[in-house]
Write a protein that holds these residues in place. Structure first.
Motif, PDB file in Angstrom:
ATOM      1  N   LEU A  24     -78.713 -12.606  99.606  1.00 44.00           N
ATOM      2  CA  LEU A  24     -77.386 -12.006  99.668  1.00 44.00           C
ATOM      3  C   LEU A  24     -76.982 -11.385  98.323  1.00 44.00           C
ATOM      4  CD1 LEU A  24     -75.307 -11.534 101.812  1.00 44.00           C
ATOM      5  CD2 LEU A  24     -74.266 -13.732 101.239  1.00 44.00           C
ATOM      6  N   THR A  25     -77.452 -11.969  97.225  1.00 42.73           N
ATOM      7  CA  THR A  25     -77.113 -11.392  95.910  1.00 42.73           C
ATOM      8  C   THR A  25     -77.719 -10.001  95.742  1.00 42.73           C
ATOM      9  OG1 THR A  25     -79.001 -12.400  94.733  1.00 42.73           O
ATOM     10  CG2 THR A  25     -76.918 -13.654  94.771  1.00 42.73           C
ATOM     11  N   LYS A  26     -78.758  -9.704  96.481  1.00 43.00           N
ATOM     12  CA  LYS A  26     -79.359  -8.365  96.436  1.00 43.00           C
ATOM     13  C   LYS A  26     -78.672  -7.423  97.435  1.00 43.00           C
ATOM     14  CE  LYS A  26     -83.910  -9.931  94.896  1.00 43.00           C
ATOM     15  NZ  LYS A  26     -83.828 -11.380  94.886  1.00 43.00           N
ATOM     16  N   ALA A  27     -78.182  -7.960  98.541  1.00 42.50           N
ATOM     17  CA  ALA A  27     -77.588  -7.138  99.598  1.00 42.50           C
ATOM     18  C   ALA A  27     -76.140  -6.744  99.311  1.00 42.50           C
ATOM     19  CB  ALA A  27     -77.661  -7.883 100.927  1.00 42.50           C
ATOM     20  N   GLY A  79     -83.013 -10.993 108.469  1.00 40.06           N
ATOM     21  CA  GLY A  79     -82.622 -10.145 109.590  1.00 40.06           C
ATOM     22  C   GLY A  79     -81.195  -9.641 109.478  1.00 40.06           C
ATOM     23  N   LEU A  80     -80.291 -10.499 109.044  1.00 42.96           N
ATOM     24  CA  LEU A  80     -78.891 -10.097 108.898  1.00 42.96           C
ATOM     25  C   LEU A  80     -78.726  -9.042 107.811  1.00 42.96           C
ATOM     26  CD1 LEU A  80     -77.227 -13.600 109.298  1.00 42.96           C
ATOM     27  CD2 LEU A  80     -77.104 -11.688 110.919  1.00 42.96           C
ATOM     28  N   VAL A  81     -79.443  -9.212 106.721  1.00 45.25           N
ATOM     29  CA  VAL A  81     -79.406  -8.228 105.630  1.00 45.25           C
ATOM     30  C   VAL A  81     -79.970  -6.890 106.118  1.00 45.25           C
ATOM     31  CG1 VAL A  81     -80.465  -7.648 103.398  1.00 45.25           C
ATOM     32  CG2 VAL A  81     -79.380  -9.886 103.726  1.00 45.25           C
ATOM     33  N   GLU A  82     -81.035  -6.965 106.899  1.00 47.93           N
ATOM     34  CA  GLU A  82     -81.635  -5.748 107.455  1.00 47.93           C
ATOM     35  C   GLU A  82     -80.635  -5.016 108.347  1.00 47.93           C
ATOM     36  OE1 GLU A  82     -85.230  -4.715 110.492  1.00 47.93           O
ATOM     37  OE2 GLU A  82     -85.672  -6.195 108.935  1.00 47.93           O
ATOM     38  N   GLU A  83     -79.881  -5.760 109.144  1.00 48.38           N
ATOM     39  CA  GLU A  83     -78.867  -5.139 109.995  1.00 48.38           C
ATOM     40  C   GLU A  83     -77.813  -4.418 109.167  1.00 48.38           C
ATOM     41  OE1 GLU A  83     -77.032  -7.287 113.210  1.00 48.38           O
ATOM     42  OE2 GLU A  83     -78.879  -8.382 113.621  1.00 48.38           O
ATOM     43  N   GLY A  84     -77.378  -5.018 108.074  1.00 43.62           N
ATOM     44  CA  GLY A  84     -76.415  -4.364 107.186  1.00 43.62           C
ATOM     45  C   GLY A  84     -76.978  -3.083 106.605  1.00 43.62           C
ATOM     46  N   GLY A  85     -78.250  -3.116 106.248  1.00 41.34           N
ATOM     47  CA  GLY A  85     -78.915  -1.923 105.737  1.00 41.34           C
ATOM     48  C   GLY A  85     -78.989  -0.821 106.774  1.00 41.34           C
TER      49      GLY A  85
END
Length: 166
Positions: A24-27, A79-85
């Motif tokens: 999350l710190t990267k996203a 997966g959640l970070v990918e969705e945000g991307g």
């Protein structure tokens, strides 16, 4: 040898959420840059600071309770970070993207709320009082962030997204 104790489960879940917070710190900086609404971008920056504090809190739990984390990658957060991307890639900058970023961020918050709630319960059952207290602090922060995101959506971002869609 498969893990089988409640403490094994606690350590696995704590290791998993540690990985999630690191991801999350990267996203969050990407989400802040992708947001159009300056208040929303600021909320992502504020949550980044909180996330660093939450990682420190996990480190405190590990030290206080004499635990050793496992090196694992949280597939759920990946997966959640990918969705945000995907929201950033698929929607042009504006209110609709902001609404999508709020939705993506709330999915993250709900995952974290479930995880920290579970960790608090496990810590209590294991008699890990310091861990339970520290993890509960993080749980409250995650709930507050979710409420803040809901207010952003309800105040004007979703309405602006609706207007932009006409």
């Amino acid at each position: 040898m498969p893990a089988k104790t409640l403490e094994d489960l606690f350590i696995h879940a704590l290791s998993d959420v540690y990985s999630a917070e690191k991801q999350l710190t990267k996203a969050l900086p990407k989400m802040a840059r992708g947001a159009t609404n300056p208040e929303l971008a600021g909320a992502f920056q504020t949550h980044l600071e909180e996330t660093h504090g939450q990682i420190e809190r996990i480190d405190q739990v590990v030290e206080a309770e004499g635990l050793k984390l496992k090196r694992i990658k949280c597939a759920a957060m990946e997966g959640l970070v990918e969705e945000g991307g995907e929201v950033i890639e698929e929607f042009e900058k504006g209110a609709v993207r902001d609404a999508g970023l709020i939705a993506a961020a709330q999915k993250v918050e709900h995952y974290e709320i479930a995880t920290y709630g579970t960790l608090c319960a496990l810590a209590k059952h294991l008699g890990l009082k310091t861990a339970a207290k520290l993890l509960h602090e993080t749980l409250l922060e995650e709930k507050a962030t979710d409420e803040k995101l809901t207010k952003f959506a309800q105040m004007d971002i979703n309405e602006a997204a609706k207007a932009a869609s006409k």
